[in-house]
Scaffold this active site. Structure first.
Site, mmCIF file in Angstrom:
data_model
loop_
_atom_site.group_PDB
_atom_site.id
_atom_site.type_symbol
_atom_site.label_atom_id
_atom_site.label_comp_id
_atom_site.label_asym_id
_atom_site.label_seq_id
_atom_site.Cartn_x
_atom_site.Cartn_y
_atom_site.Cartn_z
ATOM 1 N N HIS A 25 -4.596 8.895 8.333
ATOM 2 C CA HIS A 25 -3.717 8.718 7.460
ATOM 3 C C HIS A 25 -3.579 9.173 6.295
ATOM 4 O O HIS A 25 -4.201 8.156 5.293
ATOM 5 C CB HIS A 25 -3.854 7.242 8.043
ATOM 6 C CG HIS A 25 -2.590 5.926 7.859
ATOM 7 N ND1 HIS A 25 -2.008 6.107 8.934
ATOM 8 C CD2 HIS A 25 -1.644 6.424 7.148
ATOM 9 C CE1 HIS A 25 -0.882 5.538 8.324
ATOM 10 N NE2 HIS A 25 -0.555 5.869 7.256
ATOM 11 N N HIS A 27 -1.220 10.844 3.432
ATOM 12 C CA HIS A 27 0.665 11.322 3.696
ATOM 13 C C HIS A 27 0.243 12.960 2.346
ATOM 14 O O HIS A 27 -0.142 12.690 1.284
ATOM 15 C CB HIS A 27 1.328 10.443 3.164
ATOM 16 C CG HIS A 27 1.542 9.449 3.807
ATOM 17 N ND1 HIS A 27 3.042 9.361 4.951
ATOM 18 C CD2 HIS A 27 1.445 8.281 4.285
ATOM 19 C CE1 HIS A 27 3.073 8.212 4.984
ATOM 20 N NE2 HIS A 27 1.567 7.219 4.767
ATOM 21 N N ASP A 29 3.152 13.951 1.066
ATOM 22 C CA ASP A 29 3.451 13.817 -0.047
ATOM 23 C C ASP A 29 3.445 12.874 -1.446
ATOM 24 O O ASP A 29 3.448 12.496 -2.798
ATOM 25 C CB ASP A 29 5.245 13.110 0.192
ATOM 26 C CG ASP A 29 5.390 12.008 0.819
ATOM 27 O OD1 ASP A 29 4.544 12.434 2.039
ATOM 28 O OD2 ASP A 29 6.701 11.445 0.655
ATOM 29 N N GLY A 186 7.972 4.510 6.438
ATOM 30 C CA GLY A 186 9.401 4.672 5.215
ATOM 31 C C GLY A 186 9.182 3.130 5.630
ATOM 32 O O GLY A 186 8.374 1.785 6.158
ATOM 33 N N HIS A 213 3.432 3.868 12.495
ATOM 34 C CA HIS A 213 3.469 3.135 11.600
ATOM 35 C C HIS A 213 3.641 1.513 11.599
ATOM 36 O O HIS A 213 4.982 1.580 11.695
ATOM 37 C CB HIS A 213 4.230 3.254 9.993
ATOM 38 C CG HIS A 213 3.310 4.332 9.285
ATOM 39 N ND1 HIS A 213 3.644 5.492 9.346
ATOM 40 C CD2 HIS A 213 2.546 3.598 7.382
ATOM 41 C CE1 HIS A 213 3.068 5.974 8.555
ATOM 42 N NE2 HIS A 213 2.348 5.441 7.207
ATOM 43 N N GLU A 216 1.595 -3.073 8.457
ATOM 44 C CA GLU A 216 1.690 -2.912 7.857
ATOM 45 C C GLU A 216 2.285 -4.009 6.992
ATOM 46 O O GLU A 216 2.077 -5.016 6.325
ATOM 47 C CB GLU A 216 1.965 -1.682 7.340
ATOM 48 C CG GLU A 216 1.616 -0.973 5.320
ATOM 49 C CD GLU A 216 1.902 -0.206 5.089
ATOM 50 O OE1 GLU A 216 2.801 0.685 5.481
ATOM 51 O OE2 GLU A 216 1.166 0.709 3.632
ATOM 52 N N ASP A 328 -4.228 6.913 2.657
ATOM 53 C CA ASP A 328 -2.485 6.487 3.122
ATOM 54 C C ASP A 328 -2.539 8.176 2.040
ATOM 55 O O ASP A 328 -1.656 8.664 2.277
ATOM 56 C CB ASP A 328 -2.549 5.208 2.560
ATOM 57 C CG ASP A 328 -1.316 4.830 3.001
ATOM 58 O OD1 ASP A 328 -1.232 5.713 4.228
ATOM 59 O OD2 ASP A 328 -0.643 3.619 2.664
HETATM 60 ZN ZN LIG Z 1 1.025 5.890 5.352
#
Ligand SMILES: [Zn+2]
Length: 388
Positions: A25, A27, A29, A186, A213, A216, A328
């Site tokens: 996990h 990202h 970006d 998102g 996701h 969270e 993350d």
């Molecule tokens: Zn994430």
């Protein structure tokens, strides 16, 4: 919020960074090098909060830590702005792989949302191909240094947008060119996976795996929808599954009497009750992609207490949930997977056996064919055995 993270180096007799790791996990970006952002921004004429790499890195960490969701989201405006050209995507992807390898990662799944990279006229297929070329160049660069790393793309759809079906088809179209799984990311709260039910059905019909996701920013309803509507094989974070676990502590009078003292801490017995959803997640071995520092920063674990020590990951791990450890967004959280392991060693006193188990959990939950998972597991076991 970072003041709760201890920064003293733990007294370890092994090199955490050198341990082989699996990253599920992370990202794309959220993992750029500040110096690269500055160079790419200059090339495309994008204005940044700072053009000094150290100050810019700090700006990202402070914004993520500010407690303001607006400021947190603003950080991605800057990274995404410099990832709108083939050159930008290629470079970011290549360096991403090199940085993972430097952190000891031997297998990594890189997630990102192609739909956010079309501002300069590239197509969905263009951007997936540019990222794949960058990832492969990264793998080659790592190989030139005598190390090995394998990576795959998790093609992600944004939950507030409405392109789920299109992105699911994109992922399946690239399954033989680097795409290993699908995700939605998102705003979780208010955007249940059921919104993408048809896209998830399409993926299932094509036997293409999804992680979602969930658990969270929202709770059990979101996790339930990820598992039912999303057919999730793993949960992105999933940490709020702990809300479906009840532990009641009772003083054990007999034990206290037998030992001749009354210590309510040592002589308590925890009665653990799992709800049906928590039972499903634990008993079926649904992997939880836990991101400790990120969970603290975004408030995902605020319901369990203030600091990292109240993160329910340890309770979930002790109860036999399939816990994996992840980063993350390495740039925003200012962490590596090595840092996250170090945090667990400091906070929960984890030893090498624990780190091995958490790593094997991740290897076994990877979206890889069985033979490749077995090879990965064997490689990790051998590396750990060499330490002992
Ligand atoms: Zn994430």
């Amino acid at each position: 919020m970072t003041e709760t993270i201890p920064d003293a180096a733990p007294d370890l007799d092994f090199d955490l960074k050198g341990l082989p790791k699996v990253s599920l996990h992370d990202h794309l970006d959220g993992g750029l090098r500040p110096a690269t952002i500055i160079e790419l921004a200059e090339a495309v004429g994008h204005t940044l909060p700072s053009t000094d790499p150290v100050a810019l890195g700090e700006w990202f960490r402070e914004s993520a830590d500010s407690g303001s969701l607006v400021r947190y989201l603003e950080t991605f405006d800057h990274t995404i702005a410099v990832m709108q050209t083939k050159e930008g995507l290629f470079r970011v992807a290549k360096e991403f792989v090199e940085d993972l390898a430097d952190d000891g990662v031997v297998y990594g799944e890189v997630r990102w949302a192609p739909e956010q990279h079309l501002q300069q006229g590239l197509s969905l297929d263009d951007v997936v191909e540019a990222v794949q070329a960058g990832l492969e160049a990264g793998v080659d660069a790592v190989a030139e240094t005598g190390r090995d790393i394998q990576v795959g793309q998790l093609i992600t759809a944004m939950r507030h947008a409405d392109r789920g079906q299109e992105i699911a088809e994109l992922a399946v179209r690239h399954r033989n060119n680097g795409a290993v799984g699908f995700d939605i990311a998102g705003a979780e709260d208010g955007f249940l996976p059921s919104r993408f039910k048809d896209a998830f059905t399409y993926l299932a019909q094509h036997n293409f795996p999804a992680t979602v996701h969930a658990g969270e920013a929202a709770g059990l309803e979101s996790i339930q929808s990820a598992l039912v509507d999303g057919r999730a094989l793993r949960l992105g974070h999933g940490v709020r599954i702990a809300e479906d676990v009840t532990i009641e502590f009772e003083e054990d009078e007999d034990a206290a009497d037998a030992e001749g003292f009354d210590d309510t801490v040592n002589d308590t017995i925890g009665m653990v009750t799992l709800g049906e959803l928590a039972s499903w997640v634990r008993d079926r071995g649904i992997a939880l992609e836990i991101c400790p520092s990120s969970n603290l920063q975004t408030g995902a674990i605020a319901g369990f207490g203030e600091g990292i020590e109240s993160h329910p990951l340890d309770m979930l791990y002790q109860l036999g949930f399939n816990v994996t450890i992840n980063t993350d967004n390495r740039l925003m959280s200012g962490v590596t997977l090595t840092d996250e392991f170090e945090l667990l060693v400091e906070t929960f006193d984890y030893d090498l056996d624990d780190l091995l188990e958490l790593t094997l959990n991740a290897a076994e939950a990877a979206f890889l064919p069985l033979e490749e998972k077995e090879a990965l597991v064997e490689y990790i076991n051998e590396a750990y055995a060499d330490l002992g």
